[in-house]
Design a protein around this motif. Structure first.
Motif, short mmCIF file in Angstrom:
data_model
loop_
_atom_site.label_atom_id
_atom_site.label_comp_id
_atom_site.label_asym_id
_atom_site.label_seq_id
_atom_site.Cartn_x
_atom_site.Cartn_y
_atom_site.Cartn_z
N MET A 168 0.93 -1.18 0.07
CA MET A 168 0.19 0.01 -0.07
C MET A 168 0.95 1.09 -0.09
SD MET A 168 -2.90 0.78 2.91
CE MET A 168 -2.70 2.51 3.35
N SER A 169 0.69 2.18 -0.85
CA SER A 169 1.45 3.38 -1.20
C SER A 169 0.59 4.47 -0.31
CB SER A 169 1.82 3.73 -2.33
OG SER A 169 0.55 3.98 -3.14
N ILE A 170 1.57 5.62 0.01
CA ILE A 170 1.04 6.79 0.74
C ILE A 170 0.86 7.76 -0.09
CG2 ILE A 170 1.52 8.26 2.65
CD1 ILE A 170 3.19 6.43 4.02
N THR A 171 -0.37 8.36 -0.01
CA THR A 171 -0.71 9.42 -0.93
C THR A 171 0.21 10.63 -0.78
OG1 THR A 171 -3.05 8.54 -1.12
CG2 THR A 171 -2.53 10.91 -1.95
N GLN A 172 0.93 11.18 -1.54
CA GLN A 172 1.75 12.19 -1.24
C GLN A 172 0.99 13.73 -1.95
OE1 GLN A 172 5.12 12.42 -0.26
NE2 GLN A 172 4.46 10.12 0.07
N SER A 173 0.95 14.66 -1.08
CA SER A 173 0.37 15.93 -1.57
C SER A 173 1.42 17.01 -1.75
CB SER A 173 -0.69 16.35 -0.55
OG SER A 173 -1.70 15.49 -0.59
N ARG A 174 1.05 18.25 -2.07
CA ARG A 174 2.08 19.45 -2.07
C ARG A 174 1.34 20.73 -1.85
NH1 ARG A 174 3.75 19.91 -8.54
NH2 ARG A 174 1.56 20.36 -9.16
N PHE A 175 1.93 21.77 -1.43
CA PHE A 175 1.27 23.01 -1.26
C PHE A 175 2.44 23.96 -1.21
CE2 PHE A 175 -0.27 26.44 1.96
CZ PHE A 175 -1.51 26.68 1.44
N MET A 176 2.12 25.25 -1.77
CA MET A 176 2.72 26.38 -1.85
C MET A 176 2.02 27.65 -1.45
SD MET A 176 5.23 27.43 -4.90
CE MET A 176 6.35 28.67 -5.02
N TYR A 177 2.67 28.43 -0.86
CA TYR A 177 1.93 29.84 -0.40
C TYR A 177 3.02 31.04 -0.38
CZ TYR A 177 3.86 29.48 4.22
OH TYR A 177 4.96 29.36 5.55
N CYS A 178 2.72 32.21 -0.33
CA CYS A 178 3.70 33.26 0.02
C CYS A 178 2.60 34.03 1.02
CB CYS A 178 4.00 34.12 -1.14
SG CYS A 178 2.50 34.76 -1.80
N SER A 179 3.43 34.85 1.82
CA SER A 179 2.94 35.61 2.95
C SER A 179 3.72 36.72 3.46
CB SER A 179 2.43 34.74 4.06
OG SER A 179 3.57 34.51 4.80
N ARG A 180 3.42 37.58 4.03
CA ARG A 180 4.13 38.61 4.46
C ARG A 180 4.43 38.52 5.99
NH1 ARG A 180 4.62 41.93 0.24
NH2 ARG A 180 2.79 41.94 -0.93
N MET A 181 5.53 38.94 6.65
CA MET A 181 6.01 39.00 8.15
C MET A 181 4.84 39.82 8.71
SD MET A 181 9.55 39.92 9.90
CE MET A 181 9.48 41.55 9.03
N ALA A 182 4.30 39.46 9.79
CA ALA A 182 3.26 40.22 10.73
C ALA A 182 3.84 41.14 11.41
CB ALA A 182 2.38 39.31 11.72
N SER A 183 5.06 41.20 11.98
CA SER A 183 5.36 42.37 12.53
C SER A 183 7.18 42.30 12.55
CB SER A 183 4.96 42.70 14.07
OG SER A 183 5.72 41.25 14.89
N GLU A 184 7.65 43.38 13.29
CA GLU A 184 9.30 43.33 12.99
C GLU A 184 9.84 42.32 14.06
OE1 GLU A 184 11.38 44.90 11.10
OE2 GLU A 184 9.51 45.50 10.11
N GLY A 185 8.90 41.95 15.14
CA GLY A 185 9.53 40.97 16.12
C GLY A 185 9.60 39.57 15.45
N VAL A 186 8.92 39.33 14.36
CA VAL A 186 9.00 37.86 13.85
C VAL A 186 10.42 37.92 13.28
CG1 VAL A 186 8.02 36.65 12.02
CG2 VAL A 186 6.46 38.08 13.39
N ILE A 187 10.95 38.62 12.77
CA ILE A 187 12.35 38.48 12.08
C ILE A 187 13.37 37.85 13.26
CG2 ILE A 187 13.57 40.61 12.57
CD1 ILE A 187 14.34 40.38 9.56
N ASN A 188 13.13 38.14 14.21
CA ASN A 188 14.10 37.31 15.58
C ASN A 188 13.68 36.29 15.59
OD1 ASN A 188 15.31 39.75 15.93
ND2 ASN A 188 13.94 40.63 17.28
N GLN A 189 12.54 35.64 15.45
CA GLN A 189 11.96 34.37 15.36
C GLN A 189 12.31 33.12 14.42
OE1 GLN A 189 7.89 34.31 16.56
NE2 GLN A 189 8.14 36.15 17.79
N VAL A 190 12.51 33.79 13.04
CA VAL A 190 12.72 33.07 11.94
C VAL A 190 13.75 31.85 12.00
CG1 VAL A 190 13.50 33.05 9.36
CG2 VAL A 190 11.89 34.96 10.29
N ALA A 191 14.84 31.75 12.52
CA ALA A 191 15.73 30.80 13.02
C ALA A 191 14.96 29.80 13.54
CB ALA A 191 16.96 31.30 13.35
#
Length: 132
Positions: free
Chosen positions: A1-24
């Motif tokens: 039995m094979s597992i069904t594979q899927s894919r997804f792609m999106y783009c978005s914008r950073m919500a606030s300047e504080g997020v940049i410190n959380q990216v890593a």
């Protein structure tokens, strides 16, 4: 039995300047989770915009997509490639490849693409990203 594979792609914008410190930290957690679920993909960030392509087993991927949609750390969420079944993978060996790009690469260009055109655009950037 094979597992069904899927894919997804999106783009978005950073919500606030504080997020940049959380990216890593976001990338670290994503790599660990994705590896445990058989999910692979790529995240590109230009300091303001995110573009992410993910692929893997349908059930865990659908759950991940739902969590990503609800994440308050980003806004202006644009689905570029709907959650859909696929054959094979684009980034089989990357639990989460991550690349920071200079703003002159303008990830904002993703906001104007849909479907396979968005994925083709990302794939066209990979050789350039590898040199960054």
């Amino acid at each position: 039995m094979s597992i069904t594979q899927s894919r997804f792609m999106y783009c978005s914008r950073m919500a606030s300047e504080g997020v940049i410190n959380q990216v890593a930290s976001i990338v670290k957690v994503a790599r660990e989770f994705n590896a445990s679920q058989g999910i692979t993909g790529m995240l590109v960030f230009d300091g303001q915009n995110f573009c992410q392509y993910i692929e893997g087993p349908s059930e865990p991927l659908a759950g991940l997509v739902q969590r990503i949609r609800q994440d308050a750390r980003h806004t202006d969420f644009h689905e570029l490639l709907a959650l859909e079944e696929t054959q094979g993978r684009q980034f089989e060996s990357w639990s989460m490849a991550y690349q920071i790009v200079e703003s002159d690469n303008d990830l904002g260009g993703f906001f104007h693409r849909q479907g396979t055109a968005a994925l083709e655009y990302l794939l066209s950037l990979v050789p350039e990203l590898d040199r960054a």
